[in-house]
Design a protein around this motif. Sequence first.
Motif, PDB file in Angstrom:
ATOM      1  N   LYS A 121      11.734  81.801 -10.119  1.00  0.00           N
ATOM      2  CA  LYS A 121      10.836  82.858 -10.032  1.00  0.00           C
ATOM      3  C   LYS A 121       9.678  82.637 -11.239  1.00  0.00           C
ATOM      4  O   LYS A 121       8.517  82.682 -11.096  1.00  0.00           O
ATOM      5  N   ILE A 122      10.260  82.434 -12.395  1.00  0.00           N
ATOM      6  CA  ILE A 122       9.318  82.257 -13.617  1.00  0.00           C
ATOM      7  C   ILE A 122       8.811  80.981 -13.486  1.00  0.00           C
ATOM      8  O   ILE A 122       7.293  80.900 -13.716  1.00  0.00           O
ATOM      9  N   SER A 149       7.376  79.815 -10.596  1.00  0.00           N
ATOM     10  CA  SER A 149       6.484  80.163  -9.643  1.00  0.00           C
ATOM     11  C   SER A 149       5.354  80.849 -10.488  1.00  0.00           C
ATOM     12  O   SER A 149       4.147  80.713  -9.882  1.00  0.00           O
ATOM     13  N   ALA A 150       5.776  81.890 -11.227  1.00  0.00           N
ATOM     14  CA  ALA A 150       4.766  82.765 -11.954  1.00  0.00           C
ATOM     15  C   ALA A 150       4.012  81.806 -12.705  1.00  0.00           C
ATOM     16  O   ALA A 150       2.675  82.260 -12.772  1.00  0.00           O
ATOM     17  N   GLN A 151       4.488  80.967 -13.549  1.00  0.00           N
ATOM     18  CA  GLN A 151       3.519  80.317 -14.396  1.00  0.00           C
ATOM     19  C   GLN A 151       2.559  79.220 -13.706  1.00  0.00           C
ATOM     20  O   GLN A 151       1.668  78.916 -14.043  1.00  0.00           O
ATOM     21  N   LYS A 152       3.262  78.643 -12.736  1.00  0.00           N
ATOM     22  CA  LYS A 152       2.425  77.648 -11.549  1.00  0.00           C
ATOM     23  C   LYS A 152       1.142  78.481 -11.091  1.00  0.00           C
ATOM     24  O   LYS A 152       0.156  78.328 -10.913  1.00  0.00           O
ATOM     25  N   ALA A 153       1.497  79.851 -10.833  1.00  0.00           N
ATOM     26  CA  ALA A 153       0.392  80.600 -10.218  1.00  0.00           C
ATOM     27  C   ALA A 153      -0.535  80.844 -11.299  1.00  0.00           C
ATOM     28  O   ALA A 153      -1.723  81.101 -10.839  1.00  0.00           O
ATOM     29  N   ARG A 154      -0.365  80.776 -12.845  1.00  0.00           N
ATOM     30  CA  ARG A 154      -1.203  80.825 -13.620  1.00  0.00           C
ATOM     31  C   ARG A 154      -1.628  79.317 -14.187  1.00  0.00           C
ATOM     32  O   ARG A 154      -2.218  79.239 -15.105  1.00  0.00           O
ATOM     33  N   GLY A 155      -1.337  78.265 -13.067  1.00  0.00           N
ATOM     34  CA  GLY A 155      -2.032  77.102 -13.367  1.00  0.00           C
ATOM     35  C   GLY A 155      -1.154  76.097 -14.240  1.00  0.00           C
ATOM     36  O   GLY A 155      -1.870  74.984 -14.737  1.00  0.00           O
ATOM     37  N   ALA A 156       0.039  76.665 -14.555  1.00  0.00           N
ATOM     38  CA  ALA A 156       0.922  75.677 -15.343  1.00  0.00           C
ATOM     39  C   ALA A 156       0.995  74.317 -14.664  1.00  0.00           C
ATOM     40  O   ALA A 156       1.075  74.594 -13.223  1.00  0.00           O
ATOM     41  N   ASP A 157       1.013  73.163 -15.252  1.00  0.00           N
ATOM     42  CA  ASP A 157       0.987  71.978 -14.418  1.00  0.00           C
ATOM     43  C   ASP A 157       2.381  71.362 -15.070  1.00  0.00           C
ATOM     44  O   ASP A 157       2.262  71.044 -16.172  1.00  0.00           O
TER      45      ASP A 157
END
Lengths: 289, 267
Positions: free
Chosen positions: B177-178, B180-188
């Motif tokens: 979940k985390i 996904s959440a950070q990926k949604a904020r563009g974490a690479d």
Amino acid sequence: MAVIKTENLSYVYGEGTPFRKVAVDNVNIEIDEGELVGVIGHTGSGKSTLIQHLNGLLKPSSGKIFIDGEELWLDKSRLRPIRFKVGLVFQYPEYQLFEETCYKDIAFGPKNMGLSDAEIDRRVKETARLVGLSADILDKSPFELSGGQKRRVAIAGVMAMEPKVLILDEPTSGLDPKGREQILGLIREYHQEKKNTVMLVSHSMEDVAKNCSKILVMNSAKVFCYDTPVNVFHRSRELEQMGLSVPQITRVFNRLKAMGYDFGEDVYTVDFGRKLLLQVLSGEKKLKE
Amino acid sequence: MLKDITIGQYFPGNSPVHRMDPRVKLVLTMAFIVMLFMSSSFYGLLVGIVYTFMAFAASRIPFKMMFKSLKPIIPIIIFTAILNILFVRTGDVLWQLGFIRITQQGIHTAVFMVVRIVCLIVGTSLLTYTSSPIELTDAIERLLSPLKKLKVPVHELAMMMTIALRFIPTLIEETDKIMSAQKARGADMETGSIIKRARALIPILIPLFVSSFRRAEELALAMECRCYHGGEGRTRMKQMKTSAVDYVSIVITAAFIGAVVVINILV
Ligand SMILES: Nc1ncnc2c1ncn2[C@@H]1O[C@H](COP(=O)(O)OP(=O)(O)OP(=O)(O)O)[C@@H](O)[C@H]1O
Ligand SMILES: [Mg+2]
């Protein structure tokens, strides 16, 4: 043109295990730009699963998704830019906060987009204002804040990316009525100010009825309907059979109609109901015979 | 993604193997391991293979789960095989190049070891496929309870294990979940140098730690509220009972071990 479009979208959890579960089943929707869409459905109906497809976090088991006309998953390197276009705020987003200060946390998304420092600063300040965070809170650690404040910081973190579509998964869960109202208010304001598309997953018919221009009703992995609130609540009987409550005020007016007082219109917000009642009481409007 | 980890994945069911007393299952699994390592010839190993297949068939777990349990250890298997082929230097030479010498004995040992490891993994994963982690820790606690006399905190250890096992899926889900959440904020997290990727873990690890501590605190509180105070005088909801299935499996296993012993003497 539709910003979001899905074609026969299906998703299965745990394919090939005894826990196999179809969470999204053959969904076809088209969402136009500028809408404020409410997504409702009872627990486990697949709302969260559906919205995680819309910015490429989940890959569909079958079917296609188009964002702004561009098909997702054709080219994996395009996923990141698309994630900047479709901002997703998860349920309980405060659990994803990690930076030393709220300022830095809100800046995380814009920074990943590779924006200049000046632009990042502008965006952080602007969204902080939009979600009602004062300047001194920005310098605090997110772990020192109250639950409602944390939630705002987390929402601001996605809003600061200025996505074309903002999707929020139950942004008001776990908040008190006042906190809910504030969060919904700021989402409404954001929508009005930016004129972009917003999708709001919610359990509350009242909230959805009051705020949204379109409603997407999910029922056991399928889309039951996608329509304007009037048309959706017109089918209140079916909604109740699915175990979804219609707004209380709608129930009041449905009951009045059953008792022989037909106001001739579907009522789903208290304001509209009051207006209608006043009109009838003052004789401006006649009851339907 | 992370969900694909199968070690310790429980497949609910109602087969004879599922219905066995977890204590018996645990002991028999150990006996099975001993059996594998006892057998000194291919015939002995064959007995082990037959036993593994029989147990799997009796558990009604799809056979493809066998391969799934093997997937993570394929590198270890290959490594073992190569090591044995290269470093066993006795026996007839089959092929030689410089100091690399492949002997018949080497191939023999390599195949032997690989079959052993495969049977070992498949057999032990059957244990975790057919018993829930809670059943297993309970069984361990009961089997080790004589050690309480020696002041070994058996109950506490078992409770710690139960809690740890209970929270592995939760933690995996939370990590998912985390992420996904950070990926949604563009974490690479997938590209860049090792240092860059390690740094990209910070946005995941910090929220994970924070929520683990929060969860630990909540759990401790909830346990205290329900008057938990260690193992003293605690009774169980699920009593472990040995039944006919258990006796039959014990007899069958004993027969197989007997067969291995006989083969070892004869061959
Ligand atoms: N990670 C997962 N693994 C397996 N099954 C899952 C997973 N996530 C959800 N499901 C299942 O998929 C179905 C749809 O779940 P989803 O979370 O999309 O529902 P939802 O409409 O968002 O519900 P809620 O209102 O409770 O948030 C549920 O039946 C759920 O059990
Ligand atoms: Mg959900």
